[in-house]
Design a protein around this motif. Sequence first.
Motif, PDB file in Angstrom:
ATOM      1  N   TYR A   1      75.269  49.783  81.855  1.00  0.00           N
ATOM      2  CA  TYR A   1      76.655  49.477  81.488  1.00  0.00           C
ATOM      3  C   TYR A   1      77.615  50.369  82.277  1.00  0.00           C
ATOM      4  O   TYR A   1      78.607  49.888  82.834  1.00  0.00           O
ATOM      5  N   TRP A   2      77.299  51.671  82.352  1.00  0.00           N
ATOM      6  CA  TRP A   2      78.141  52.598  83.119  1.00  0.00           C
ATOM      7  C   TRP A   2      78.161  52.249  84.593  1.00  0.00           C
ATOM      8  O   TRP A   2      79.188  52.319  85.254  1.00  0.00           O
ATOM      9  N   GLU A   3      76.979  51.874  85.083  1.00  0.00           N
ATOM     10  CA  GLU A   3      76.852  51.437  86.473  1.00  0.00           C
ATOM     11  C   GLU A   3      77.839  50.294  86.757  1.00  0.00           C
ATOM     12  O   GLU A   3      78.568  50.302  87.748  1.00  0.00           O
ATOM     13  N   GLY A   4      77.852  49.314  85.835  1.00  0.00           N
ATOM     14  CA  GLY A   4      78.754  48.170  85.974  1.00  0.00           C
ATOM     15  C   GLY A   4      80.206  48.596  85.925  1.00  0.00           C
ATOM     16  O   GLY A   4      81.035  48.134  86.720  1.00  0.00           O
ATOM     17  N   LEU A   5      80.520  49.484  84.993  1.00  0.00           N
ATOM     18  CA  LEU A   5      81.904  49.978  84.882  1.00  0.00           C
ATOM     19  C   LEU A   5      82.341  50.628  86.185  1.00  0.00           C
ATOM     20  O   LEU A   5      83.454  50.406  86.664  1.00  0.00           O
ATOM     21  N   LYS A   6      81.444  51.440  86.766  1.00  0.00           N
ATOM     22  CA  LYS A   6      81.788  52.127  88.017  1.00  0.00           C
ATOM     23  C   LYS A   6      82.026  51.123  89.137  1.00  0.00           C
ATOM     24  O   LYS A   6      82.946  51.261  89.931  1.00  0.00           O
ATOM     25  N   MET A   7      81.162  50.082  89.186  1.00  0.00           N
ATOM     26  CA  MET A   7      81.326  49.048  90.205  1.00  0.00           C
ATOM     27  C   MET A   7      82.678  48.356  90.077  1.00  0.00           C
ATOM     28  O   MET A   7      83.263  47.922  91.061  1.00  0.00           O
ATOM     29  N   ALA A   8      83.150  48.238  88.842  1.00  0.00           N
ATOM     30  CA  ALA A   8      84.354  47.447  88.583  1.00  0.00           C
ATOM     31  C   ALA A   8      85.638  48.223  88.856  1.00  0.00           C
ATOM     32  O   ALA A   8      86.727  47.653  88.739  1.00  0.00           O
ATOM     33  N   VAL A   9      85.528  49.502  89.231  1.00  0.00           N
ATOM     34  CA  VAL A   9      86.726  50.334  89.397  1.00  0.00           C
ATOM     35  C   VAL A   9      87.817  49.687  90.264  1.00  0.00           C
ATOM     36  O   VAL A   9      88.988  49.691  89.883  1.00  0.00           O
TER      37      VAL A   9
END
Lengths: 242, 99
Positions: A18-26
């Motif tokens: 989930y964090w990985e995805g959040l970081k990608m979405a920056v």
Amino acid sequence: MREQQLEAANTSTYAEDYWEGLKMAVPVILGYLPIAISFGVLAVQTGISFFHAVLMSLTVYAGASQFMALNMLVIGTVGLEIVLATFILNLRHFVMSISLFSHLQHVPKRWKALIAQGITDESFALASLKRKELGTYPSAAIYLGIFSGAFGMWVIGTAIGALIGNVVPVALSDSMGIALYALFIGLLVPAVRAYWKIGIIAAGSAGLSWIFSIYLSEGWAIVLATVFGSLIGVWVLEGDEE
Amino acid sequence: MTLTLIIIAMAIVTYLPRMLPVFIMDRLHFPGWVSKWLKAIPYAALGALIVPGIFTVEPGAPVVGVIGGLVAAVIAYFRGHIMIVIVAAIVTAFLIQRF
């Protein structure tokens, strides 16, 4: 092979994914902020309440049609036409959804139904551009991270814009309508820079969209130009390497 | 129709196209040309959304959207951050309208 994939999938927890995805979405999360603020400001200046502006971003969550709805409300259009135009304008998400979920066959339907609400032009473009990094069996948690991050910022930005809407000078808010297009350009240009043939597809459908818009409503012009313009990709794109 | 009802109806017709493929494309496999087509869709959608919409950013003055869009494109080309791209486009459109 299958075991290796399962092993690889198990090396990270859902929280990490989930964090990985959040970081990608920056990029999209930050890009949404000025646009969402623009929407909130314009909504309040159009005469829509704080509640309705935030409700629209919470439930509809589709930038182009939200701006379009504001325009139509300003010129006094009845509700049914706004709903119909929204439907037509957002039909393109149907094709994006097919494209996205064709790589997520392994994800349970209830998760996909949740992820589906997060499909926007920007988050879909981002998820598509990152597909190689996501691997063959990406976890649903990564997509939830990408999509919920963008969604959260859209709602927060709308609330900020609606709160400050009445103090923003009209001269500035008039210029804020360009924010949405700047985001589209900011997503498209780096993709064209990375692979020039993408520019042919975008320019082709832009031209089609312009021609269609002379004869048809904006919503239909976008839908048809997307469907036919993307067919250019069948000829210019190289096949899947996988 | 009250605004709340309009918004709820907008939400329903927006969610339907996003959600339908989840339930109708189970175990569907596409031939090569269809996957190329699907791959091209985000870029085609971006192109179709930008033009001609950008010409009507300022009704009656397409030059505002065009110059603002060019500024955005140049900054994006030189790897400017997406937030800078957007803010620069807003500022450009604002300045053009002032002069």
